[in-house]
Design a protein around this motif. Structure first.
Motif, PDB file in Angstrom:
ATOM      1  N   LYS A  47      24.929  20.229  63.001  1.00  0.00           N
ATOM      2  CA  LYS A  47      24.685  18.196  63.872  1.00  0.00           C
ATOM      3  C   LYS A  47      26.427  18.108  64.161  1.00  0.00           C
ATOM      4  O   LYS A  47      27.046  17.228  63.197  1.00  0.00           O
ATOM      5  N   LEU A  48      27.058  17.927  64.835  1.00  0.00           N
ATOM      6  CA  LEU A  48      28.262  17.290  65.817  1.00  0.00           C
ATOM      7  C   LEU A  48      28.043  16.026  65.359  1.00  0.00           C
ATOM      8  O   LEU A  48      29.092  15.397  64.533  1.00  0.00           O
ATOM      9  N   MET A  49      27.395  15.567  66.497  1.00  0.00           N
ATOM     10  CA  MET A  49      27.518  14.396  66.643  1.00  0.00           C
ATOM     11  C   MET A  49      26.303  13.532  66.403  1.00  0.00           C
ATOM     12  O   MET A  49      25.325  14.438  67.986  1.00  0.00           O
ATOM     13  N   ASP A  50      25.681  12.415  67.010  1.00  0.00           N
ATOM     14  CA  ASP A  50      24.752  11.414  66.887  1.00  0.00           C
ATOM     15  C   ASP A  50      24.876  10.472  68.153  1.00  0.00           C
ATOM     16  O   ASP A  50      26.420   9.954  67.646  1.00  0.00           O
ATOM     17  N   CYS A  51      24.550  10.697  69.434  1.00  0.00           N
ATOM     18  CA  CYS A  51      25.588   9.869  70.803  1.00  0.00           C
ATOM     19  C   CYS A  51      23.980   8.912  71.134  1.00  0.00           C
ATOM     20  O   CYS A  51      23.254   9.022  71.653  1.00  0.00           O
ATOM     21  N   ASP A  52      24.454   7.146  71.088  1.00  0.00           N
ATOM     22  CA  ASP A  52      24.212   6.333  71.957  1.00  0.00           C
ATOM     23  C   ASP A  52      25.140   6.089  73.224  1.00  0.00           C
ATOM     24  O   ASP A  52      25.634   5.301  72.862  1.00  0.00           O
ATOM     25  N   VAL A  53      24.619   5.953  73.949  1.00  0.00           N
ATOM     26  CA  VAL A  53      25.131   5.743  75.736  1.00  0.00           C
ATOM     27  C   VAL A  53      24.405   3.927  75.362  1.00  0.00           C
ATOM     28  O   VAL A  53      23.478   3.483  75.042  1.00  0.00           O
ATOM     29  N   ILE A  54      25.990   3.383  75.813  1.00  0.00           N
ATOM     30  CA  ILE A  54      26.535   1.840  75.677  1.00  0.00           C
ATOM     31  C   ILE A  54      26.542   1.594  76.991  1.00  0.00           C
ATOM     32  O   ILE A  54      26.896   2.046  77.965  1.00  0.00           O
ATOM     33  N   LYS A  55      25.453   0.627  77.199  1.00  0.00           N
ATOM     34  CA  LYS A  55      25.185  -0.221  78.712  1.00  0.00           C
ATOM     35  C   LYS A  55      26.130  -1.499  79.157  1.00  0.00           C
ATOM     36  O   LYS A  55      25.641  -2.807  77.802  1.00  0.00           O
ATOM     37  N   PRO A  56      27.515  -1.671  79.299  1.00  0.00           N
ATOM     38  CA  PRO A  56      28.325  -3.148  78.679  1.00  0.00           C
ATOM     39  C   PRO A  56      28.125  -3.999  79.025  1.00  0.00           C
ATOM     40  O   PRO A  56      27.446  -4.872  78.114  1.00  0.00           O
ATOM     41  N   SER A  57      26.494  -4.825  80.047  1.00  0.00           N
ATOM     42  CA  SER A  57      26.342  -5.667  80.351  1.00  0.00           C
ATOM     43  C   SER A  57      25.362  -5.977  78.929  1.00  0.00           C
ATOM     44  O   SER A  57      24.835  -7.505  79.039  1.00  0.00           O
ATOM     45  N   GLY A  58      24.491  -4.677  78.706  1.00  0.00           N
ATOM     46  CA  GLY A  58      23.624  -5.164  77.988  1.00  0.00           C
ATOM     47  C   GLY A  58      21.938  -5.733  79.219  1.00  0.00           C
ATOM     48  O   GLY A  58      21.195  -6.597  78.311  1.00  0.00           O
ATOM     49  N   LEU A  59      22.240  -6.113  80.493  1.00  0.00           N
ATOM     50  CA  LEU A  59      20.829  -6.377  81.205  1.00  0.00           C
ATOM     51  C   LEU A  59      19.584  -5.244  80.662  1.00  0.00           C
ATOM     52  O   LEU A  59      19.992  -4.495  81.021  1.00  0.00           O
ATOM     53  N   PRO A  60      18.627  -6.169  81.613  1.00  0.00           N
ATOM     54  CA  PRO A  60      16.894  -5.667  81.172  1.00  0.00           C
ATOM     55  C   PRO A  60      17.748  -4.075  82.438  1.00  0.00           C
ATOM     56  O   PRO A  60      18.755  -4.351  83.299  1.00  0.00           O
ATOM     57  N   LEU A  61      16.780  -3.240  82.204  1.00  0.00           N
ATOM     58  CA  LEU A  61      16.129  -2.309  82.976  1.00  0.00           C
ATOM     59  C   LEU A  61      16.811  -2.768  84.867  1.00  0.00           C
ATOM     60  O   LEU A  61      15.426  -3.241  84.957  1.00  0.00           O
ATOM     61  N   GLY A  62      17.163  -1.963  85.245  1.00  0.00           N
ATOM     62  CA  GLY A  62      17.069  -2.519  86.839  1.00  0.00           C
ATOM     63  C   GLY A  62      18.402  -3.580  87.731  1.00  0.00           C
ATOM     64  O   GLY A  62      18.599  -3.683  88.865  1.00  0.00           O
ATOM     65  N   GLN A  63      18.705  -4.480  86.240  1.00  0.00           N
ATOM     66  CA  GLN A  63      19.537  -4.928  86.180  1.00  0.00           C
ATOM     67  C   GLN A  63      21.352  -4.741  86.376  1.00  0.00           C
ATOM     68  O   GLN A  63      21.235  -3.829  84.948  1.00  0.00           O
ATOM     69  N   TYR A  64      22.087  -5.170  86.561  1.00  0.00           N
ATOM     70  CA  TYR A  64      23.849  -4.496  86.540  1.00  0.00           C
ATOM     71  C   TYR A  64      24.912  -5.377  86.716  1.00  0.00           C
ATOM     72  O   TYR A  64      24.205  -5.965  87.265  1.00  0.00           O
ATOM     73  N   ASN A  65      26.279  -5.288  86.508  1.00  0.00           N
ATOM     74  CA  ASN A  65      27.276  -5.832  86.839  1.00  0.00           C
ATOM     75  C   ASN A  65      28.164  -4.676  87.135  1.00  0.00           C
ATOM     76  O   ASN A  65      28.132  -3.684  86.796  1.00  0.00           O
TER      77      ASN A  65
END
Length: 379
Positions: free
Chosen positions: A309-327
């Motif tokens: 196992k080389l890496m554990d990866c968590d994708v980061i959503k910069p805004s932290g807004l709920p699903l369906g919302q984005y900036n």
């Protein structure tokens, strides 16, 4: 008698020529201008600086210069050219000699008593991570806040760490350098120690034309449809919908042959979005959590025992807004992609990668990846 007369005339001629030459030299020395060292001077309140000036070409007349200030409430000047700041503002100091005048712009500032840095640390540790240079931003507050004294930033060694006049320090190479921030008055100064470390060599992008998919026993992967096969995940087209698998509930796994052996520096992931279809970034079947495994050899049985196992990866959503919302930050992050660095296991030689998808943004039994790029050191 004639000889004496000729001698007399010759002496008279020489005297006249000498006088003529003296007259020419005297004329050459007539003052044509006043030379000043600078047309502008900056001085603090209560501080004194001297203006260097002299008549040209006869510098001997320097003692006859006459000095004056247009506004003594801003700056005063004595008859030796010493200028003293009195209050914030600007004025002209004039120097005169026999009807010839030259002026110098004087800008007077309120001196600093301190420079407050945020954060307050005077030691910064930066890293160059596989060719990506780290940086550190300072904010500056003046004390007093009304001070107009200029503040400058300077690096002792820009080949190790450079600094902008906005206080942004950027790593250049491994080593130690000092960064100074000081007022132009030379009284207030802070010194910051910058230590730069370097991890890994500058990476090379692996040639995706050499990649191929391998389906091992136990791989939970079925192409979602003919339009989104796994091979589109590395086709170099970030504008496409990429590749997608829709099969049993996760974890899904995708096995990839790089075509060559090397060391993986980082895994660059691009997420899919389609605003026209109502799919913002970081939604639907886009991967949210995954693992990257590597091996130099391929165990055709599908067992994970030979994989590291080389890496554990968590994708980061910069805004932290709920699903369906984005900036806009989310949009930009989707376009730029996210890098996952293989620091701990960079020394592991790999030819094969196994991507294990553990979670999607909406918990779907499918996953989608727009594009991947792999960087490292090919053998």
């Amino acid at each position: 008698m004639i000889k004496m007369r000729n001698l007399y005339c010759g002496l008279l001629f020489i005297l006249l020529c000498a006088c003529g030459l003296a007259g020419c030299q005297k004329k050459d020395k007539e003052i044509t201008k006043i030379v000043v060292a600078s047309s502008k001077m900056v001085v603090g309140i209560g501080k004194t600086s001297v203006i260097y000036a002299s008549p040209f070409p006869d510098r001997a007349g320097k003692s006859a210069l006459r000095w004056s200030s247009d506004d003594p409430t801003v700056a005063t000047v004595d008859q030796s050219g010493n200028v003293t700041g009195v209050s914030n503002g600007s004025t002209y100091v004039n120097v005169e000699y026999k009807g010839i005048t030259e002026s110098v712009l004087i800008e007077v500032y309120e001196p600093l008593t301190d420079i407050v840095l945020t954060p307050s640390t005077l030691t910064v540790n930066l890293e160059i991570l596989f060719g990506a240079a780290g940086s550190f931003q300072y904010e500056v507050a003046r004390v007093p806040s009304t001070s107009t004294e200029a503040i400058t930033w300077k690096s002792s060694d820009p080949t190790i760490a450079s600094v902008s006049q906005a206080g942004l320090i950027t790593a250049s190479d491994q080593g130690t350098a000092t960064i100074s921030v000081e007022g132009s008055g030379g009284v207030v100064k802070k010194v910051i120690t910058v230590n730069v470390s370097k991890t890994g060599e500058d990476p090379i992008k692996f040639d995706s034309k050499l990649f191929s998919q391998i389906i091992l026993p136990g791989d939970n992967h079925v192409d979602r449809n003919s339009g989104w096969p796994a091979t589109k995940i590395w086709d170099g087209n970030r504008a496409s919908a990429g590749g997608s698998s829709c099969s049993q509930p996760g974890p899904h796994s995708l096995t990839l042959d790089l075509g060559i052996t090397g060391h993986l520096a980082y895994f660059h992931l691009f997420t899919w979005k389609s605003l026209g279809e109502g799919y913002p970034p970081f939604s639907e079947a886009n991967v949210k959590k995954f693992e990257v495994w590597g091996s130099e050899t391929l165990d055709a049985s599908g067992s994970w025992d030979s994989w590291t196992k080389l890496m554990d990866c968590d994708v980061i959503k910069p805004s932290g807004l709920p699903l369906g919302q984005y900036n806009q930050d989310d949009m930009t992050a989707s376009d730029l992609g996210q890098k996952f660095y293989n620091i701990a296991n960079y020394g592991v030689k790999v030819r094969y990668l196994r991507i294990r998808i553990l979670q999607t943004w909406e918990g779907m039994a499918c996953y989608r990846i727009c594009e991947i790029e792999l960087y490292g050191k090919p053998d």
